[in-house]
Design a protein around this motif. Structure first.
Motif, mmCIF file in Angstrom:
data_model
loop_
_atom_site.group_PDB
_atom_site.id
_atom_site.type_symbol
_atom_site.label_atom_id
_atom_site.label_comp_id
_atom_site.label_asym_id
_atom_site.label_seq_id
_atom_site.Cartn_x
_atom_site.Cartn_y
_atom_site.Cartn_z
ATOM 1 N N PHE A 188 -13.190 99.043 167.790
ATOM 2 C CA PHE A 188 -12.422 97.963 168.407
ATOM 3 C C PHE A 188 -11.942 96.955 167.363
ATOM 4 N N ASN B 68 -21.452 95.244 174.616
ATOM 5 C CA ASN B 68 -21.762 96.420 173.803
ATOM 6 C C ASN B 68 -22.584 96.018 172.580
ATOM 7 N N TYR B 69 -22.219 94.874 171.986
ATOM 8 C CA TYR B 69 -22.965 94.374 170.825
ATOM 9 C C TYR B 69 -24.381 93.976 171.235
ATOM 10 N N TYR C 110 -18.688 101.941 168.134
ATOM 11 C CA TYR C 110 -17.697 101.614 169.164
ATOM 12 C C TYR C 110 -17.085 100.241 168.882
ATOM 13 N N ASN C 111 -17.932 99.278 168.516
ATOM 14 C CA ASN C 111 -17.428 97.941 168.196
ATOM 15 C C ASN C 111 -16.584 97.951 166.932
ATOM 16 N N ALA D 223 -10.823 91.150 170.017
ATOM 17 C CA ALA D 223 -10.642 92.237 170.979
ATOM 18 C C ALA D 223 -10.036 91.707 172.271
ATOM 19 N N CYS E 229 -15.364 89.834 168.988
ATOM 20 C CA CYS E 229 -15.264 89.792 170.449
ATOM 21 C C CYS E 229 -14.008 89.024 170.863
ATOM 22 N N CYS F 265 -16.885 94.238 174.317
ATOM 23 C CA CYS F 265 -17.406 94.149 172.940
ATOM 24 C C CYS F 265 -18.660 93.286 172.876
#
Length: 454
Positions: free
Chosen positions: A380, A102-103, A376-377, A87, A84, A99
């Motif tokens: 990133f 999303n996590y 997705y993470n 990013a 995180c 991030c």
């Protein structure tokens, strides 16, 4: 798969932990091996047949690439906020915020996925009891565990990792004995009968199965999140490498044996593929022992996810990425962040309600959505690495290959209409986070002005 507890802030920390590299490997295994592998792999086999083994091997390569770049960033700039933080450093506040949330969202779905899986597995003994009743019981038990405290969490995860690994090794040994003819079954295994069809539904089925393979490796990010607790921070790459080698070996071997023992038509989403593979053999004890082991392991990973999202929301709150209300802790309940736990519990309740409304397909949908949000993470993590780190062309090329594998796994869900709703669910979460980002943009701009002023 499971969520694990992140650090309490995004501030750099050079403090020394007391975790040894092999303990971190075990914790990583414990956070990774869950019902996504024990039960979700059945869906992958149903979609693509024996080529699920290839899917898992490709997923292991993609996972290693993600781990490798995360380890490099951690070694150069150790941060408790892990991916995180990186990013945010690479692309700005919106990326770190996205991030983090999303996590959080992916772990909420992981909890739901684990919860439904546990309920499905429990119906093995009690088929007449409704799915949602089991879901309610396991949800309450999980919340109670978090409320009563989590002392000895690392030791518990180490023990449960050993139990999970032992269950898989037990299957591998029994399956090998069955293939060699030492355990008699009702018919010859497929490998003997010569009836193996590698790609059950062609390239589309194989493409669609990649998501389930990647989902089974979800948890590798724990190496980045918990690397700050190592005695020697430079041991993080070793811990992750050993963890991945062990996981890949047992995953590929066990799945290869499962699809060779019985017809792929025998597998279904309501039973572990390993139980299905040995059902026809004279092993009365195995389905019960293995099912119990999976339930114990699944409950531990679900509870760890609940504990993880509870503490992650506190971190987001302290960093200004969530309302300050969520960082409040109760003196009555051992400094427990009650508001944060309450929000996570609402996620569990939502899973129970959804299970009641859509008992047939909810596990596939939630598993798919959770896997995609996780990817997705991972995406990133790789692009943050490419933006922040100067590296040689080999590492750069492998990073781009990792991106290709991740995009293939995400887009593969569109190839199978049975799991496609999971993709749309993940997009819904992304849209919500995006809209919140737009709302937060004005606040972040004001914060920048204040910092410049002072």
């Amino acid at each position: 798969m499971s969520g694990c507890t992140p650090g309490s802030s995004n501030k750099s920390s050079s403090g020394s932990g007391d975790l040894k590299w092999w303990q971190l490997s075990l914790i990583g295994v414990g956070c990774t091996i869950g019902t996504g592998y024990f039960l979700g792999s059945s869906i992958g086999i149903m979609i693509t047949g024996p080529s699920i083994v290839i899917s898992f091997f490709l997923a292991s390569i993609g996972t290693y690439i993600v781990f490798n770049v995360l380890a490099k960033m951690t070694a150069k700039d150790p941060q408790e906020g892990s991916f995180c933080y990186y990013a945010g450093k690479a692309f700005g506040k919106w990326a770190g915020f996205s991030c983090g949330w999303n996590y959080w969202a992916s772990n909420i779905l992981i909890m739901g996925s684990q919860l439904i899986a546990l309920s499905i597995l429990s119906q093995f003994w009690f088929p007449n009891i409704a799915l949602w009743i089991f879901a309610v019981v396991y949800a309450i038990l999980s919340i109670l565990v978090v409320i009563t405290g989590t002392k000895g969490f690392d030791k518990t995860e180490n023990l449960l990792a050993v139990i999970k690994f032992a269950a898989i090794i037990m299957f591998i040994i029994l399956a090998v004995l069955a293939l060699m003819g030492f355990i008699k079954g009702p018919k010859k295994p497929e490998i003997v009968a010569g009836a193996v069809t590698l790609f059950k539904d062609g390239w589309k089925g194989f493409w669609a199965s990649l998501t389930y393979a990647f989902y089974a490796y979800g948890g590798i990010e724990v190496i980045g999140l918990m690397a700050m607790q190592l005695k020697k921070k430079e041991d993080a790459p070793k811990a992750g490498t050993v963890m991945l080698i062990c996981l890949t070996a047992v995953y590929v071997a066990s799945l290869a044996l499962a699809v060779l023992l019985v017809s792929t038509d025998a597998f279904h989403e309501k039973e572990s593929p390993f139980v299905t593979a040995l059902t026809g053999y004279n092993l009365v004890f195995f389905p019960h022992v293995f099912n119990a082991a999976i339930i114990i392991a699944g409950f531990s990973t679900m509870t760890a996810s609940l504990f993880g999202v509870t503490n992650l929301l506190v971190t987001l709150s302290k960093d200004g990425d969530a309302p300050a209300f969520f960082s409040k802790k109760s003196k009555r309940f051992k400094q427990l962040p009650v508001p944060s736990l309450a929000l996570a519990s609402i996620g569990l309740v939502a899973s129970i309600v959804t299970a009641l409304l859509l008992p047939g397909k909810i596990y596939e949908y939630i598993t798919t959505a959770a896997g995609i949000l996780l990817l997705y993470n991972w995406f990133f993590i790789i692009i943050s690495f490419l933006k922040l780190m100067k590296t040689n062309w080999i590492t750069k090329l492998s990073s781009y290959f990792g991106i290709v594998l991740i995009l293939a796994a995400v887009s593969g869900t569109l190839m199978d209409k049975a799991v496609r709703p999971g993709f749309y669910i993940s997009l819904l979460f992304v849209l919500i986070i995006f809209l919140i980002c737009l709302k937060m943009k004005k606040y972040w701009k004001q914060e920048k002005i204040k910092i410049r002023y002072y």
